[in-house]
Motif scaffolding. Structure first.
Motif, short mmCIF file in Angstrom:
data_model
loop_
_atom_site.label_atom_id
_atom_site.label_comp_id
_atom_site.label_asym_id
_atom_site.label_seq_id
_atom_site.Cartn_x
_atom_site.Cartn_y
_atom_site.Cartn_z
N CYS A 99 -18.18 63.24 -11.59
CA CYS A 99 -18.36 61.95 -10.91
C CYS A 99 -17.99 62.13 -9.45
N LYS A 100 -18.94 61.89 -8.58
CA LYS A 100 -18.68 62.01 -7.15
C LYS A 100 -17.86 60.80 -6.71
N ILE A 101 -16.62 61.05 -6.33
CA ILE A 101 -15.70 59.99 -5.95
C ILE A 101 -15.87 59.69 -4.46
N ASP A 102 -16.18 58.45 -4.16
CA ASP A 102 -16.29 58.00 -2.77
C ASP A 102 -14.95 57.39 -2.37
N ILE A 103 -14.23 58.07 -1.46
CA ILE A 103 -12.88 57.66 -1.09
C ILE A 103 -12.85 56.90 0.23
N THR A 104 -14.00 56.41 0.68
CA THR A 104 -14.06 55.75 1.99
C THR A 104 -13.15 54.54 2.04
N TRP A 105 -13.16 53.73 0.97
CA TRP A 105 -12.40 52.47 0.99
C TRP A 105 -11.16 52.53 0.12
N PHE A 106 -10.67 53.72 -0.17
CA PHE A 106 -9.45 53.84 -0.98
C PHE A 106 -8.29 53.13 -0.27
N PRO A 107 -7.49 52.31 -1.00
CA PRO A 107 -7.50 52.03 -2.45
C PRO A 107 -8.29 50.77 -2.82
N PHE A 108 -9.13 50.27 -1.93
CA PHE A 108 -9.95 49.08 -2.23
C PHE A 108 -11.37 49.51 -2.54
N ILE A 112 -21.38 53.93 -15.07
CA ILE A 112 -20.12 53.23 -15.31
C ILE A 112 -19.58 52.76 -13.96
N ILE A 113 -19.58 51.46 -13.76
CA ILE A 113 -19.13 50.87 -12.50
C ILE A 113 -17.70 50.36 -12.70
N ILE A 114 -16.79 50.90 -11.93
CA ILE A 114 -15.38 50.55 -12.07
C ILE A 114 -14.82 50.19 -10.71
N ARG A 115 -13.79 49.37 -10.71
CA ARG A 115 -13.11 48.93 -9.48
C ARG A 115 -11.62 49.21 -9.62
N ARG A 116 -11.07 49.80 -8.57
CA ARG A 116 -9.65 50.17 -8.61
C ARG A 116 -8.76 48.94 -8.48
N ARG A 117 -7.74 48.89 -9.30
CA ARG A 117 -6.76 47.81 -9.21
C ARG A 117 -5.71 48.20 -8.17
N THR A 118 -5.55 47.37 -7.16
CA THR A 118 -4.80 47.75 -5.95
C THR A 118 -3.34 47.32 -5.96
N LEU A 119 -2.88 46.71 -7.04
CA LEU A 119 -1.50 46.21 -7.04
C LEU A 119 -0.50 47.36 -6.88
N TYR A 120 -0.72 48.44 -7.57
CA TYR A 120 0.20 49.58 -7.50
C TYR A 120 0.24 50.15 -6.08
N TYR A 121 -0.92 50.37 -5.49
CA TYR A 121 -0.98 50.97 -4.16
C TYR A 121 -0.47 50.00 -3.09
N PHE A 122 -0.67 48.70 -3.31
CA PHE A 122 -0.23 47.73 -2.32
C PHE A 122 1.28 47.71 -2.20
N PHE A 123 1.97 47.74 -3.34
CA PHE A 123 3.43 47.62 -3.31
C PHE A 123 4.13 48.97 -3.17
N ASN A 124 3.43 50.07 -3.40
CA ASN A 124 4.07 51.38 -3.32
C ASN A 124 3.66 52.19 -2.11
N LEU A 125 2.60 51.80 -1.43
CA LEU A 125 2.17 52.55 -0.25
C LEU A 125 2.01 51.66 0.98
N ILE A 126 1.30 50.54 0.84
CA ILE A 126 0.98 49.72 2.00
C ILE A 126 2.22 48.98 2.50
N VAL A 127 2.92 48.31 1.58
CA VAL A 127 4.11 47.55 2.00
C VAL A 127 5.18 48.45 2.61
N PRO A 128 5.54 49.62 2.00
CA PRO A 128 6.51 50.49 2.68
C PRO A 128 6.03 50.98 4.04
N CYS A 129 4.72 51.23 4.16
CA CYS A 129 4.21 51.68 5.46
C CYS A 129 4.36 50.59 6.51
N VAL A 130 4.09 49.34 6.15
CA VAL A 130 4.25 48.23 7.09
C VAL A 130 5.72 48.06 7.48
N LEU A 131 6.62 48.19 6.51
CA LEU A 131 8.04 48.06 6.81
C LEU A 131 8.52 49.18 7.73
#
Length: 526
Positions: free
Chosen positions: A159-168, A236-255
């Motif tokens: 499966c060719k993973i497109d990481i352009t909008w990771f983690p959204f 198979i069309i899937i969408r990543r759930r961003t709750l984990y990345y939001f609280f473990n990567l984005i919020v610490p980076c903003v802080l």
């Protein structure tokens, strides 16, 4: 009596009882014999290599479907999709037909797949070690010749993973199924359900949301062969759930970014401004490495989160450089640096006016006390000595008071005597110049003829030296005042740069965070 019964009579009685028991059993128990007879009839002369069609020129119709049970893992690093899937294949075998009434009402059989002809349908983009990850279950055969084969399996597909909008991000993973050897004129694959794969029994995944499994039938003509080749492709069309990345990567980076911005509020004398910026830069590097470990090593695209981390790292690195500049300005003085006119204009006039900054209380404003062509000390009021009237009231002259001697020449002059002549002005000039030329402050005695000529030469020399020392102290105080003014100007310039960086980097952090969030295809945190 029974003992006297003949042996043959006992055997005949046992046979009659056994027949009565068999006749009294349900009819289903008699199916074992019929099923065995039917299997012998169907499989004794069955050829598993023969394509089961009435006419060899006709294609065999194969209905193909898929049931997605679970998404086990999405390996972004190796670009693999691991799923639990049940395949569903249906075709009609003309060699497996019978009349159910002739075989005790047997309408279906379960036959192992290696005893029958079955289509060699495989997943083209399989990444499994054995290539085919299905489990060979029995084939359900009905009396009209229809065969249903439902093999379950753990499928590992590329499966060719497109990481352009990771983690959204949304991912589209294809699973291409088709016959490995039969072309479209021999085996005609048909999509079982136009809606695509069956997801009614799907088990939800903690990291991915399933959006759908559409299917499509493709008929492709290759250059090598005139026959069409048919495949069924499920997406198979899937969408990543961003709750984990939001609280473990984005919020610490903003802080962490906010901590870098708050570092500009620290006073330069604290000694923690530079170390705080370097520590924050190392922390962001650790977070960026965590993101890089989960992403494939590709140069096709840069993930959105990686772009955000790089922007914040650039901001923190710029803040470290700005902190070095601020500390450099703060510790400058008149002995090492001279403030040019453009620095005075920008950092002492324009930027403080734009930023609404004022000097601390007790410090004169630059515009009120500075002149571009003259130092600040030139505008100070001159020091006024005591009036001449106060000196006339004293019984001693200024020279006598300083030297602690009698004012003999003034008394002699008042009494009519001949006054003691004062040394000529050339004497004071010669003495003063000799004292100035002496760099270590040692007293240089005047020439001997002058000392012999004048009676109070020692006292006059002491007076000249005291005047010289007073002038030296005055000059030193003037230089200290000028140096302190220059030092305060540099410190105020450092405060202006500190405030400017605080505003700029705060706006940059807010704009970068909002730009990353709103540029994503979706920002739903789930």
């Amino acid at each position: 009596m029974e003992s006297g019964m003949p042996k043959c009579s006992r055997r005949a009685l046992a046979l009659i009882i056994s027949l009565q028991i068999c006749l009294s059993l349900p009819n289903g128990t008699s199916a074992g014999f019929n099923e065995k007879k039917l299997l012998h009839k169907l499989l004794d002369h069955y050829n598993v290599l023969e394509r089961p069609v009435a006419n060899e020129s006709d294609p065999l119709q194969l209905s193909f479907g898929l049931t997605l049970m679970q998404i086990i893992d999405v390996d972004e690093k190796n670009q693999l999709l691991i799923t639990n899937i049940w395949l569903k294949l249906e075709w009609n075998d003309m060699n497996l037909r019978w009349n159910a009434s002739d075989y005790g009402g047997v309408k279906d059989l379960r036959i192992p797949p290696h005893r029958l002809w079955k289509p060699d349908v495989l997943m083209y983009n399989s990444a499994d070690e054995g290539f085919d990850g299905t489990y060979p279950t029995n084939v359900v055969v009905r009396n009209n010749g229809s065969c249903m084969y439902v093999p379950p399996g753990i499928f590992k597909s590329t499966c060719k993973i497109d990481i352009t909008w990771f983690p959204f991000d949304d991912q589209r993973c294809e699973m291409k199924f088709g016959s490995w050897t039969y072309d479209g004129l021999q085996l005609d694959l048909q999509l079982q359900d136009d809606a695509g794969g069956d997801i009614s029994s799907f088990i939800t995944n903690g990291e991915w949301d399933l959006l759908g499994v559409p299917g499509k039938r493709n008929e492709i003509y290759y250059n090598c062969c005139p026959e069409p080749y048919i495949d069924i492709t499920f997406v198979i069309i899937i969408r990543r759930r961003t709750l984990y990345y939001f609280f473990n990567l984005i919020v610490p980076c903003v802080l962490i970014a906010s901590m870098a911005v708050l570092g500009f509020t620290l006073p330069p004398d604290s000694g923690e401004k530079l170390s705080l910026g370097v520590t924050i830069l190392l922390s962001l590097t650790v977070f960026l490495n965590m993101v890089a470990e989960t992403m494939p090593a590709t140069s096709d695209a840069v993930p959105l989160l990686g772009t955000y981390f790089n922007c914040i790292m650039f901001m923190v690195a710029s803040s470290v450089v700005s902190t070095i500049l601020i500390l450099n300005y703060h510790h400058r003085n008149a002995d090492t640096h001279e403030m040019s006119n453009w620095i005075k204009t920008i950092f002492l006039i324009w930027l403080p006016w734009i930023l609404r900054m004022h000097r601390p209380p007790g410090t004169p404003e630059y515009g009120a006390s500075h002149n571009r062509n003259a130092p600040m000390i030139a505008e100070r009021k001159p020091i006024h000595f005591p009036d001449v009237e106060m000196k006339e009231r004293s019984s001693k002259s200024l020279l006598a008071n300083v030297l602690d001697i009698d004012d003999d020449f003034r008394h002699n002059h008042r009494g009519g005597g001949t006054p003691t002549p004062m040394p000529p002005s050339s004497f004071f000039r010669s003495v003063y110049r000799q004292a100035e030329d002496n760099g270590n402050g040692a007293r240089v005695p005047p020439p001997e003829p002058v000392v012999a000529t004048h009676g109070c030469i020692n006292a006059d020399y002491e007076l000249a030296m005291i005047l010289k020392e007073i002038r030296f102290i005055t000059d030193q105080m003037r230089k200290d005042d000028e140096s302190s003014v220059v030092t305060r100007d540099w410190k105020f310039a450092a405060m202006v740069v500190d405030r400017l960086c605080l505003i700029i980097f705060t706006l940059f952090t807010i704009i970068a965070t909002l730009a990353v969030l709103f540029s994503a295809p979706h920002i739903i945190v789930s």
